[in-house]
Design a protein around this motif. Structure first.
Motif, PDB file in Angstrom:
ATOM      1  N   LEU A  25       0.836  -1.189   0.000  1.00  0.00           N
ATOM      2  CA  LEU A  25       0.000   0.000   0.000  1.00  0.00           C
ATOM      3  C   LEU A  25       0.881   1.252   0.000  1.00  0.00           C
ATOM      4  O   LEU A  25       0.603   2.210  -0.723  1.00  0.00           O
ATOM      5  CB  LEU A  25      -0.914  -0.026   1.225  1.00  0.00           C
ATOM      6  CG  LEU A  25      -1.944   1.080   1.287  1.00  0.00           C
ATOM      7  CD1 LEU A  25      -3.286   0.512   1.689  1.00  0.00           C
ATOM      8  CD2 LEU A  25      -1.521   2.132   2.269  1.00  0.00           C
ATOM      9  N   LYS A  26       1.957   1.230   0.777  1.00  0.00           N
ATOM     10  CA  LYS A  26       2.857   2.389   0.834  1.00  0.00           C
ATOM     11  C   LYS A  26       3.547   2.634  -0.502  1.00  0.00           C
ATOM     12  O   LYS A  26       3.731   3.784  -0.902  1.00  0.00           O
ATOM     13  CB  LYS A  26       3.906   2.193   1.933  1.00  0.00           C
ATOM     14  CG  LYS A  26       3.339   2.355   3.319  1.00  0.00           C
ATOM     15  CD  LYS A  26       4.429   2.243   4.361  1.00  0.00           C
ATOM     16  CE  LYS A  26       3.857   2.406   5.758  1.00  0.00           C
ATOM     17  NZ  LYS A  26       4.905   2.335   6.782  1.00  0.00           N
ATOM     18  N   LEU A  27       3.925   1.574  -1.215  1.00  0.00           N
ATOM     19  CA  LEU A  27       4.552   1.743  -2.525  1.00  0.00           C
ATOM     20  C   LEU A  27       3.555   2.333  -3.517  1.00  0.00           C
ATOM     21  O   LEU A  27       3.892   3.236  -4.285  1.00  0.00           O
ATOM     22  CB  LEU A  27       5.093   0.410  -3.036  1.00  0.00           C
ATOM     23  CG  LEU A  27       5.727   0.449  -4.430  1.00  0.00           C
ATOM     24  CD1 LEU A  27       6.927   1.393  -4.459  1.00  0.00           C
ATOM     25  CD2 LEU A  27       6.131  -0.946  -4.870  1.00  0.00           C
ATOM     26  N   VAL A  28       2.329   1.845  -3.500  1.00  0.00           N
ATOM     27  CA  VAL A  28       1.284   2.389  -4.386  1.00  0.00           C
ATOM     28  C   VAL A  28       1.104   3.876  -4.094  1.00  0.00           C
ATOM     29  O   VAL A  28       1.058   4.700  -5.013  1.00  0.00           O
ATOM     30  CB  VAL A  28      -0.048   1.627  -4.220  1.00  0.00           C
ATOM     31  CG1 VAL A  28      -1.170   2.321  -4.990  1.00  0.00           C
ATOM     32  CG2 VAL A  28       0.098   0.181  -4.670  1.00  0.00           C
ATOM     33  N   ALA A  29       1.036   4.236  -2.808  1.00  0.00           N
ATOM     34  CA  ALA A  29       0.861   5.641  -2.421  1.00  0.00           C
ATOM     35  C   ALA A  29       2.026   6.487  -2.911  1.00  0.00           C
ATOM     36  O   ALA A  29       1.827   7.579  -3.456  1.00  0.00           O
ATOM     37  CB  ALA A  29       0.719   5.748  -0.907  1.00  0.00           C
ATOM     38  N   VAL A  34       0.390  10.213  -3.320  1.00  0.00           N
ATOM     39  CA  VAL A  34      -0.689  10.454  -2.355  1.00  0.00           C
ATOM     40  C   VAL A  34      -0.339   9.786  -1.030  1.00  0.00           C
ATOM     41  O   VAL A  34       0.611   9.024  -0.940  1.00  0.00           O
ATOM     42  CB  VAL A  34      -2.051   9.916  -2.874  1.00  0.00           C
ATOM     43  CG1 VAL A  34      -2.462  10.609  -4.165  1.00  0.00           C
ATOM     44  CG2 VAL A  34      -2.009   8.410  -3.062  1.00  0.00           C
ATOM     45  N   ALA A  35      -1.148  10.045  -0.031  1.00  0.00           N
ATOM     46  CA  ALA A  35      -0.956   9.423   1.282  1.00  0.00           C
ATOM     47  C   ALA A  35      -1.481   7.984   1.245  1.00  0.00           C
ATOM     48  O   ALA A  35      -2.417   7.679   0.503  1.00  0.00           O
ATOM     49  CB  ALA A  35      -1.705  10.213   2.348  1.00  0.00           C
ATOM     50  N   PRO A  36      -0.886   7.098   2.060  1.00  0.00           N
ATOM     51  CA  PRO A  36      -1.399   5.733   2.143  1.00  0.00           C
ATOM     52  C   PRO A  36      -2.893   5.674   2.487  1.00  0.00           C
ATOM     53  O   PRO A  36      -3.607   4.791   2.012  1.00  0.00           O
ATOM     54  CB  PRO A  36      -0.556   5.094   3.252  1.00  0.00           C
ATOM     55  CG  PRO A  36       0.735   5.850   3.213  1.00  0.00           C
ATOM     56  CD  PRO A  36       0.329   7.264   2.863  1.00  0.00           C
ATOM     57  N   THR A  37      -3.378   6.633   3.254  1.00  0.00           N
ATOM     58  CA  THR A  37      -4.801   6.688   3.603  1.00  0.00           C
ATOM     59  C   THR A  37      -5.666   6.826   2.349  1.00  0.00           C
ATOM     60  O   THR A  37      -6.734   6.216   2.250  1.00  0.00           O
ATOM     61  CB  THR A  37      -5.078   7.864   4.560  1.00  0.00           C
ATOM     62  OG1 THR A  37      -4.253   7.712   5.707  1.00  0.00           O
ATOM     63  CG2 THR A  37      -6.527   7.938   4.965  1.00  0.00           C
ATOM     64  N   VAL A  42      -9.447   4.248  -1.627  1.00  0.00           N
ATOM     65  CA  VAL A  42      -9.782   3.728  -2.960  1.00  0.00           C
ATOM     66  C   VAL A  42     -10.046   2.225  -2.881  1.00  0.00           C
ATOM     67  O   VAL A  42     -11.035   1.724  -3.418  1.00  0.00           O
ATOM     68  CB  VAL A  42      -8.654   4.037  -3.970  1.00  0.00           C
ATOM     69  CG1 VAL A  42      -8.867   3.289  -5.281  1.00  0.00           C
ATOM     70  CG2 VAL A  42      -8.570   5.542  -4.224  1.00  0.00           C
ATOM     71  N   ILE A  43      -9.170   1.502  -2.192  1.00  0.00           N
ATOM     72  CA  ILE A  43      -9.310   0.049  -2.071  1.00  0.00           C
ATOM     73  C   ILE A  43     -10.627  -0.321  -1.395  1.00  0.00           C
ATOM     74  O   ILE A  43     -11.298  -1.270  -1.784  1.00  0.00           O
ATOM     75  CB  ILE A  43      -8.118  -0.544  -1.296  1.00  0.00           C
ATOM     76  CG1 ILE A  43      -6.845  -0.420  -2.144  1.00  0.00           C
ATOM     77  CG2 ILE A  43      -8.365  -1.998  -0.894  1.00  0.00           C
ATOM     78  CD1 ILE A  43      -5.572  -0.706  -1.383  1.00  0.00           C
TER      79      ILE A  43
END
Length: 82
Positions: A25-29, A34-37, A42-43
């Motif tokens: 999730l952190k890599l996607v962010a 964007v922020a991991p939140t 979105v997920i």
């Protein structure tokens, strides 16, 4: 020869050139800027994310073949789903 000549090229989003780190999730962010939140929203299907941002995140998720880590999920949410 310099030491730099022996180091593989690094791309901050991918690590060592040619290899993909585990999609998190952190890599996607980080890749979406964007922020991991926001990725979590979105997920989880929240409507509180701009359409353009949502599409950008979903494209990155598809490109990385990201799948949420079920072991990292909130245990309370898992119990509610049962």
């Amino acid at each position: 020869a310099s030491r730099a000549a022996h180091r593989p090229h690094r791309d901050p989003a991918r690590g060592v050139k040619g290899s993909m780190p585990e999609a998190t999730l952190k890599l996607v962010a980080k890749m979406a800027g964007v922020a991991p939140t926001t990725v979590s929203r979105v997920i989880n299907g929240s409507e509180n994310v701009a359409a353009a941002t949502r599409e950008k995140i979903l494209a990155i998720i598809r490109d990385l073949d990201y799948a949420p880590n079920i072991h990292a999920a909130n245990p309370t949410e898992i119990l509610r789903a049962e």
